[in-house]
Design an enzyme around this catalytic site. Structure first.
Site, PDB file in Angstrom:
ATOM      1  N   LYS A 160       0.847  -1.205   0.000  1.00 45.42           N
ATOM      2  CA  LYS A 160       0.000   0.000   0.000  1.00 45.42           C
ATOM      3  C   LYS A 160       0.872   1.241   0.000  1.00 45.42           C
ATOM      4  O   LYS A 160       1.992   1.233   0.500  1.00 45.42           O
ATOM      5  CB  LYS A 160      -0.936  -0.018   1.212  1.00 45.42           C
ATOM      6  CG  LYS A 160      -0.239  -0.203   2.555  1.00 45.42           C
ATOM      7  CD  LYS A 160      -1.244  -0.482   3.680  1.00 45.42           C
ATOM      8  CE  LYS A 160      -0.526  -0.810   4.984  1.00 45.42           C
ATOM      9  NZ  LYS A 160      -1.429  -1.177   6.085  1.00 45.42           N
ATOM     10  N   ARG A 210     -10.866   1.298  15.005  1.00 45.11           N
ATOM     11  CA  ARG A 210     -10.500   2.708  15.142  1.00 45.11           C
ATOM     12  C   ARG A 210     -10.666   3.085  16.610  1.00 45.11           C
ATOM     13  O   ARG A 210     -11.751   2.967  17.176  1.00 45.11           O
ATOM     14  CB  ARG A 210     -11.400   3.559  14.243  1.00 45.11           C
ATOM     15  CG  ARG A 210     -11.427   5.067  14.540  1.00 45.11           C
ATOM     16  CD  ARG A 210     -10.059   5.738  14.519  1.00 45.11           C
ATOM     17  NE  ARG A 210      -9.283   5.551  13.323  1.00 45.11           N
ATOM     18  CZ  ARG A 210      -9.314   6.369  12.274  1.00 45.11           C
ATOM     19  NH1 ARG A 210     -10.080   7.420  12.275  1.00 45.11           N
ATOM     20  NH2 ARG A 210      -8.559   6.117  11.221  1.00 45.11           N
ATOM     21  N   ARG A 224     -14.460  -1.680  12.522  1.00 41.50           N
ATOM     22  CA  ARG A 224     -14.937  -1.570  11.141  1.00 41.50           C
ATOM     23  C   ARG A 224     -14.667  -2.886  10.434  1.00 41.50           C
ATOM     24  O   ARG A 224     -13.519  -3.275  10.252  1.00 41.50           O
ATOM     25  CB  ARG A 224     -14.218  -0.408  10.440  1.00 41.50           C
ATOM     26  CG  ARG A 224     -14.516   0.950  11.089  1.00 41.50           C
ATOM     27  CD  ARG A 224     -13.493   1.968  10.715  1.00 41.50           C
ATOM     28  NE  ARG A 224     -12.143   1.493  11.042  1.00 41.50           N
ATOM     29  CZ  ARG A 224     -11.032   2.134  10.686  1.00 41.50           C
ATOM     30  NH1 ARG A 224     -11.099   3.239   9.985  1.00 41.50           N
ATOM     31  NH2 ARG A 224      -9.856   1.650  11.030  1.00 41.50           N
ATOM     32  N   ASP A 272      -5.427   2.939  14.362  1.00 43.42           N
ATOM     33  CA  ASP A 272      -6.062   1.765  13.768  1.00 43.42           C
ATOM     34  C   ASP A 272      -5.326   0.515  14.197  1.00 43.42           C
ATOM     35  O   ASP A 272      -4.090   0.450  14.130  1.00 43.42           O
ATOM     36  CB  ASP A 272      -6.043   1.861  12.237  1.00 43.42           C
ATOM     37  CG  ASP A 272      -6.913   3.002  11.727  1.00 43.42           C
ATOM     38  OD1 ASP A 272      -7.818   3.431  12.462  1.00 43.42           O
ATOM     39  OD2 ASP A 272      -6.686   3.452  10.596  1.00 43.42           O
ATOM     40  N   GLU A 280      -1.834   2.302  11.954  1.00 45.25           N
ATOM     41  CA  GLU A 280      -1.861   3.720  11.572  1.00 45.25           C
ATOM     42  C   GLU A 280      -2.103   4.580  12.802  1.00 45.25           C
ATOM     43  O   GLU A 280      -2.854   4.185  13.691  1.00 45.25           O
ATOM     44  CB  GLU A 280      -3.035   4.011  10.629  1.00 45.25           C
ATOM     45  CG  GLU A 280      -2.873   3.558   9.219  1.00 45.25           C
ATOM     46  CD  GLU A 280      -3.972   4.167   8.344  1.00 45.25           C
ATOM     47  OE1 GLU A 280      -3.731   5.226   7.762  1.00 45.25           O
ATOM     48  OE2 GLU A 280      -5.076   3.582   8.288  1.00 45.25           O
TER      49      GLU A 280
HETATM   50  N1  LIG Z   1      -1.403  -5.754   6.928  1.00 48.89           N
HETATM   51  C1  LIG Z   1      -2.717  -5.852   6.645  1.00 48.89           C
HETATM   52  N2  LIG Z   1      -3.355  -7.019   6.803  1.00 48.89           N
HETATM   53  C2  LIG Z   1      -4.686  -7.134   6.514  1.00 48.89           C
HETATM   54  N3  LIG Z   1      -5.434  -6.121   6.069  1.00 48.89           N
HETATM   55  C3  LIG Z   1      -4.854  -4.924   5.894  1.00 48.89           C
HETATM   56  C4  LIG Z   1      -3.464  -4.717   6.167  1.00 48.89           C
HETATM   57  N4  LIG Z   1      -3.160  -3.447   5.900  1.00 48.89           N
HETATM   58  C5  LIG Z   1      -4.312  -2.863   5.472  1.00 48.89           C
HETATM   59  N5  LIG Z   1      -5.331  -3.747   5.462  1.00 48.89           N
HETATM   60  C6  LIG Z   1      -6.733  -3.480   5.087  1.00 48.89           C
HETATM   61  O1  LIG Z   1      -6.783  -2.363   4.233  1.00 48.89           O
HETATM   62  C7  LIG Z   1      -7.456  -1.279   4.870  1.00 48.89           C
HETATM   63  C8  LIG Z   1      -6.759   0.046   4.524  1.00 48.89           C
HETATM   64  O2  LIG Z   1      -5.410   0.006   4.908  1.00 48.89           O
HETATM   65  P1  LIG Z   1      -4.749   1.110   5.822  1.00 48.89           P
HETATM   66  O3  LIG Z   1      -3.373   0.681   6.146  1.00 48.89           O
HETATM   67  O4  LIG Z   1      -5.644   1.392   6.960  1.00 48.89           O
HETATM   68  O5  LIG Z   1      -4.640   2.357   4.840  1.00 48.89           O
HETATM   69  P2  LIG Z   1      -5.585   3.641   4.610  1.00 48.89           P
HETATM   70  O6  LIG Z   1      -4.757   4.780   5.067  1.00 48.89           O
HETATM   71  O7  LIG Z   1      -5.846   3.675   3.146  1.00 48.89           O
HETATM   72  O8  LIG Z   1      -6.821   3.468   5.443  1.00 48.89           O
HETATM   73  C9  LIG Z   1      -7.438  -1.607   6.341  1.00 48.89           C
HETATM   74  O9  LIG Z   1      -8.524  -1.001   7.018  1.00 48.89           O
HETATM   75  C10 LIG Z   1      -7.556  -3.126   6.307  1.00 48.89           C
HETATM   76  O10 LIG Z   1      -8.892  -3.520   6.083  1.00 48.89           O
HETATM   77 MG   LIG Z   2      -6.871   3.037   7.505  1.00 52.94          MG
END
Ligand SMILES: Nc1ncnc2c1ncn2[C@@H]1O[C@H](COP(=O)(O)OP(=O)(O)O)[C@@H](O)[C@H]1O
Ligand SMILES: [Mg+2]
Length: 314
Positions: A160, A210, A224, A272, A280
């Protein structure tokens, strides 16, 4: 004591008041008798180091479609306000960073929430790296060999963007996924920075929690849960809010990071947590407080204004 409060936010006509935390803060401020003014970030101006904006008096109402009234614009030095709420949404880009520099000129004489210099120094996925014991296995890089080695070690991974938000461009790759090479190429052409490679956390199916901290203390939480056909728990991606309690591990996360947040003037923060792992620390414009209240949880907006009022009294 009525405060003069300015809110720096994205266009108020476009917000969805059901879920908007900024709107919850504005309703609470108004109910307490504080005077509200509104401006969008593109109204900011700096002349010889002094910061101005054309602001409009604002009244709010908890009624979709008729949720605000704006008075005539007036050019104001932002130092004339007691409090400025910096509530513009990401992207956290050079425009955002520039806005933090503007607001740094008036803080702390005018109390800016959150402290703009601290916001600048704490990009949400970067800030987590100050707490390595709380985070899942995570690599920040754009180096192919590093990612290959990490993938060999951890199997299923998530890729990501470092400055992504709202679930944009979050991918899961299984150990065998043949799309890895193409996805690597796509990331390296689309993003100029290192990006995030993280161990996939299967507990995500039970939700991404959250947790709101106000001045470093736990204030409320909402889980969530992602839609059945999506990895992402973000509510803008179809994640559904669920009532929740904190596990002992989540309490430990709050007590570990809380003092650091308070030290830095990060008064309103949303972290998070997936499966007990901190992913996060949102300091720009955290959301969730309306969902927490709608599910019967605490009134986080009231807690935030209690703190702000106390700080303004000195
Ligand atoms: N390491 C991970 N393992 C499983 N799901 C993940 C992971 N990282 C992100 N996600 C999924 O993707 C979503 C968005 O990622 P996140 O890191 O929170 O970035 P954003 O800033 O876009 O919200 C998370 O809420 C979760 O559902
Ligand atoms: Mg997030």
């Amino acid at each position: 004591m009525a405060l003069n409060v300015a809110v720096q936010m994205d266009p108020i006509e476009r917000i969805n008041i059901r879920g908007d935390s900024t709107f919850a803060l504005l309703l609470e401020a108004q109910a307490r008798g504080h005077r509200l003014s509104y401006y969008t970030p593109d109204r900011l101006a700096m002349i010889q180091g002094a910061v101005f904006a054309t602001t409009q008096p604002l009244t709010v109402r908890d009624q979709a479609g008729e949720h605000f009234n704006l008075g005539d614009g007036q050019r104001m030095p932002l130092s004339a306000f007691d409090v400025v709420l910096m509530r513009q949404d990401p992207p956290f880009d050079l425009n955002y960073i520039t806005a933090t520099h503007f607001l740094e000129r008036i803080h702390p004489k005018t109390l800016v929430i959150n402290d703009p210099a601290a916001v600048r120094n704490a990009p949400e996925k970067m800030f987590v790296t100050e707490f390595p014991q709380l985070m899942p296995p995570t690599l920040l890089t754009r180096d192919l060999a590093e990612i290959k080695a990490f993938r060999a070690e951890h199997g299923d991974i998530v890729m990501k963007p470092l400055y992504g938000h709202g679930g944009g461009a979050v991918f899961r790759l299984t150990r065998e996924d043949l799309n890895f090479g193409s996805l690597y190429d796509l990331f390296s052409t689309n993003f100029r920075e290192a990006w995030v490679v993280q161990k996939f956390l299967p507990e995500v199916k039970d939700g991404d929690k959250r947790i709101i901290l106000v001045d470093g203390e736990f204030a409320g939480a909402v889980n969530r849960v992602p839609a059945a056909d999506d990895l992402r728990s973000n509510m803008v991606r179809g994640g559904s809010p669920k009532e929740t309690e904190l596990s002992p591990r989540e309490r430990e996360i709050c007590t570990t990071i809380g003092p650091k947040l308070r030290e830095r003037g990060l008064l309103f923060v949303g972290i998070d947590v997936i499966g007990g792992w901190l992913t996060e620390i949102n300091v720009t414009s955290p959301t969730g407080i309306r969902a927490i209240r709608n599910l019967g949880g605490p009134d986080v907006a009231a807690l935030i204004w209690d703190k702000i009022e106390k700080k303004r009294k000195g």
